[in-house]
Design a protein around this motif. Structure first.
Motif, PDB file in Angstrom:
ATOM      1  N   VAL A 155       0.858  -1.134  -0.024  1.00 31.41           N
ATOM      2  CA  VAL A 155       0.033   0.067  -0.047  1.00 31.41           C
ATOM      3  C   VAL A 155       0.600   1.215  -0.185  1.00 31.41           C
ATOM      4  O   VAL A 155       1.841   1.151   0.911  1.00 31.41           O
ATOM      5  CB  VAL A 155      -0.961  -0.149   1.279  1.00 31.41           C
ATOM      6  N   LEU A 183      -7.586   2.329   7.022  1.00 33.19           N
ATOM      7  CA  LEU A 183      -7.877   0.860   6.348  1.00 33.19           C
ATOM      8  C   LEU A 183      -7.722  -0.240   7.378  1.00 33.19           C
ATOM      9  O   LEU A 183      -8.636  -1.117   7.193  1.00 33.19           O
ATOM     10  CB  LEU A 183      -6.423   0.571   5.476  1.00 33.19           C
ATOM     11  N   THR A 208     -10.893  -2.749   7.640  1.00 34.49           N
ATOM     12  CA  THR A 208     -10.655  -4.293   7.343  1.00 34.49           C
ATOM     13  C   THR A 208     -10.705  -5.203   8.642  1.00 34.49           C
ATOM     14  O   THR A 208     -10.762  -6.304   8.637  1.00 34.49           O
ATOM     15  CB  THR A 208      -9.235  -4.559   6.685  1.00 34.49           C
ATOM     16  N   LEU A 257      -0.783  -3.609   9.104  1.00 31.65           N
ATOM     17  CA  LEU A 257      -0.686  -3.375   7.647  1.00 31.65           C
ATOM     18  C   LEU A 257       0.458  -2.458   7.433  1.00 31.65           C
ATOM     19  O   LEU A 257       0.637  -1.313   8.233  1.00 31.65           O
ATOM     20  CB  LEU A 257      -2.081  -2.680   7.221  1.00 31.65           C
ATOM     21  N   LEU A 264      -8.513  -4.725   0.396  1.00 30.25           N
ATOM     22  CA  LEU A 264      -7.822  -3.376   0.737  1.00 30.25           C
ATOM     23  C   LEU A 264      -8.659  -2.427  -0.245  1.00 30.25           C
ATOM     24  O   LEU A 264      -8.828  -1.051   0.170  1.00 30.25           O
ATOM     25  CB  LEU A 264      -6.387  -3.267   0.760  1.00 30.25           C
TER      26      LEU A 264
END
Length: 201
Positions: free
Chosen positions: A91, A134, A138, A143, A192
């Motif tokens: 990401v 995020l 999620t 992450l 995502l």
């Protein structure tokens, strides 16, 4: 199947600001450009053009399974993320800078034509906001989110990279994204992407 086109255009907010300034004083806008006087209107125009350029680089990644969004408002205070790219290598929160002159990078310190800029701190904050949003959407425990500070066709001198972000020029952007180690499965990229769409649609 995730939606690849999110509707926001690269540089949309910057272009809207530039157009508002130009419309507020069209005579001064024309005169300043003719006389070579630097103005806020010109700075927003350069910013919009830079984001549009980087957007054109990023958008073709969608055909290879990447998810790309542009011009995200990631906080109530109006914090803007120029580009978000999610793909196999991770990401990425991408901040575009289109500046004239010399850019010097020494760790957390960045200078443009000798003047210090707070680009590192701002991008670190953007990446953290995106990561937190995020994770909440999620319900994941962790992450990895990488901030990329991309200068468009600069006179760039990187003595030392900052600790938490990567500074590069536009020609290096795609190789960094597509040649990185695989961090996410196809299913994770899809998850995502759905999360990002839910948050910033």
């Amino acid at each position: 199947m995730m939606r690849r086109d999110t509707g926001r255009r690269p540089g949309q907010s910057a272009r809207e600001r530039q157009q508002a300034l130009a419309s507020a004083d069209p005579v001064m806008t024309v005169l300043a450009r003719q006389l070579g006087i630097n103005t806020a209107e010109q700075a927003w125009d350069a910013g919009a053009r830079g984001e549009q350029h980087v957007g054109r680089l990023l958008n073709p990644l969608r055909a290879d399974g990447w998810f790309v969004m542009h011009d995200l408002k990631v906080s109530r205070g109006g914090t803007n993320v120029d580009h978000l790219a999610i793909g196999p290598s991770g990401v990425f929160v991408i901040d575009t800078k289109n500046v004239q002159g010399s850019v010097w990078v020494g760790g957390p310190n960045i200078k443009v034509n000798g003047f210090s800029k707070d680009y590192v701190e701002k991008l670190e904050a953007q990446a953290l906001l995106v990561r937190q949003a995020l994770l909440e959407e999620t319900d994941w425990d962790s992450l990895w989110v990488q901030g990329l500070l991309v200068f468009v066709k600069p006179d760039l001198h990187v003595k030392e990279q900052p600790e938490n972000i990567v500074v590069l020029d536009d020609s290096e952007l795609l190789p960094v994204l597509v040649n990185g180690n695989r961090r996410l499965s196809t299913a994770q990229v899809e998850r995502l992407a759905r999360a990002a769409q839910a948050i910033w649609r």
